[in-house]
Design a protein around this motif. Structure first.
Motif, short mmCIF file in Angstrom:
data_model
loop_
_atom_site.label_atom_id
_atom_site.label_comp_id
_atom_site.label_asym_id
_atom_site.label_seq_id
_atom_site.Cartn_x
_atom_site.Cartn_y
_atom_site.Cartn_z
N LEU A 28 0.84 -1.18 0.00
CA LEU A 28 0.00 0.00 0.00
C LEU A 28 0.88 1.24 0.00
CD1 LEU A 28 -2.68 -0.99 2.66
CD2 LEU A 28 -2.63 -1.50 0.22
N SER A 29 0.40 2.28 -0.68
CA SER A 29 1.11 3.55 -0.71
C SER A 29 0.21 4.63 -0.16
CB SER A 29 1.51 3.91 -2.14
OG SER A 29 2.36 2.95 -2.70
N CYS A 30 0.83 5.65 0.44
CA CYS A 30 0.09 6.78 0.97
C CYS A 30 0.82 8.05 0.56
CB CYS A 30 0.00 6.69 2.49
SG CYS A 30 -0.82 8.11 3.27
N ALA A 31 0.26 8.75 -0.41
CA ALA A 31 0.86 10.00 -0.88
C ALA A 31 0.36 11.15 -0.03
CB ALA A 31 0.51 10.21 -2.35
N ILE A 32 1.30 11.92 0.50
CA ILE A 32 0.96 13.02 1.40
C ILE A 32 1.27 14.34 0.72
CG2 ILE A 32 1.33 14.04 3.68
CD1 ILE A 32 2.20 11.31 4.67
N VAL B 163 5.08 4.99 11.97
CA VAL B 163 6.51 5.31 11.89
C VAL B 163 6.69 6.82 11.97
CG1 VAL B 163 6.56 5.45 9.34
CG2 VAL B 163 8.64 4.83 10.61
N SER B 164 7.76 7.22 12.62
CA SER B 164 8.09 8.63 12.70
C SER B 164 8.48 9.14 11.31
CB SER B 164 9.24 8.85 13.68
OG SER B 164 9.75 10.16 13.55
N TRP B 165 8.08 10.35 10.99
CA TRP B 165 8.43 10.90 9.69
C TRP B 165 9.87 11.40 9.66
CZ3 TRP B 165 5.74 9.67 5.77
CH2 TRP B 165 5.86 10.36 4.55
N ASP C 91 9.29 7.32 2.30
CA ASP C 91 10.27 7.96 1.43
C ASP C 91 10.00 9.46 1.53
OD1 ASP C 91 11.75 9.09 -0.62
OD2 ASP C 91 11.42 7.42 -1.99
N ASN C 92 10.80 10.13 2.32
CA ASN C 92 10.56 11.56 2.54
C ASN C 92 10.73 12.38 1.27
OD1 ASN C 92 11.26 10.22 5.08
ND2 ASN C 92 10.98 12.24 5.98
N LYS D 119 9.72 11.65 -1.58
CA LYS D 119 8.49 11.56 -2.35
C LYS D 119 7.26 11.88 -1.52
CE LYS D 119 10.30 7.95 -5.43
NZ LYS D 119 10.12 6.58 -5.95
N ASN D 120 7.47 12.21 -0.25
CA ASN D 120 6.34 12.45 0.67
C ASN D 120 5.33 11.30 0.61
OD1 ASN D 120 7.20 14.94 1.75
ND2 ASN D 120 6.45 16.02 -0.05
N THR D 121 5.85 10.10 0.63
CA THR D 121 5.00 8.92 0.49
C THR D 121 5.37 7.90 1.56
OG1 THR D 121 4.79 9.26 -1.89
CG2 THR D 121 4.27 7.07 -1.06
N GLY D 122 4.34 7.32 2.15
CA GLY D 122 4.53 6.24 3.09
C GLY D 122 4.04 4.94 2.48
N TYR D 123 4.54 3.83 3.01
CA TYR D 123 4.22 2.54 2.44
C TYR D 123 3.90 1.53 3.55
CZ TYR D 123 6.60 4.60 -1.58
OH TYR D 123 6.98 5.44 -2.61
N LEU D 124 3.13 0.53 3.17
CA LEU D 124 2.91 -0.60 4.04
C LEU D 124 3.07 -1.85 3.19
CD1 LEU D 124 2.11 -1.46 6.95
CD2 LEU D 124 -0.24 -1.72 6.08
N GLN D 125 4.17 -2.55 3.39
CA GLN D 125 4.43 -3.80 2.69
C GLN D 125 3.79 -4.91 3.51
OE1 GLN D 125 6.02 -4.52 -0.33
NE2 GLN D 125 5.23 -6.58 0.05
N MET D 126 2.89 -5.64 2.88
CA MET D 126 2.16 -6.68 3.60
C MET D 126 2.47 -8.04 2.97
SD MET D 126 -1.52 -4.76 4.08
CE MET D 126 -1.92 -4.84 2.35
#
Length: 119
Positions: free
Chosen positions: A20-24, A51-53, A73-74, A76-83
């Motif tokens: 999953l990706s989360c674009a901020i 997770v801390s940014w 990935d700061n 890209k301002n994107t967080g991920y959840l590898q499941m």
């Protein structure tokens, strides 16, 4: 305030993987931490991982520890959840959220992405 958009959900067989990706976007400089939560049908929303940014170790719910990995990935301002090793019990709508206060108060939320794990 920041805006969050999740992507990457879908249908997968038990034992499979999804990321999953989360674009901020928006005032990303105000983000202290990012978290993933999920809500299954008929159940309360529950914490999955955070997770801390700006660095620091991640935190996981016991139900996903060892199977899920949260990272960001700061650049890209994107967080991920590898499941990995997904189970039918992981079926839920997954939401990402941002803590802009530094107090683990996740006040900004995405719209959610559906994850369905078939047995």
């Amino acid at each position: 305030q920041v805006q969050l958009v999740e992507s990457g959900g879908g249908l997968v067989q038990a034992g499979g993987s999804l990321r999953l990706s989360c674009a901020i976007s928006g005032r990303t400089f105000k983000v202290y931490a990012m978290g993933w939560f999920r809500q299954a049908p008929g159940k309360e929303r529950e914490f999955v991982a955070a997770v801390s940014w700006i660095g620091g170790r991640p935190f996981y719910a016991s139900s996903v520890k060892g199977r899920f990995t949260i990272y960001r990935d700061n650049t890209k301002n994107t967080g991920y959840l590898q499941m990995n090793s997904l189970e039918p019990e992981d079926t839920a709508v997954y939401y990402c959220a941002a803590d802009e206060s530094g107090t683990a108060d996740f006040g900004s939320w995405g719209q959610g992405t559906q994850v369905t794990v078939s047995s």
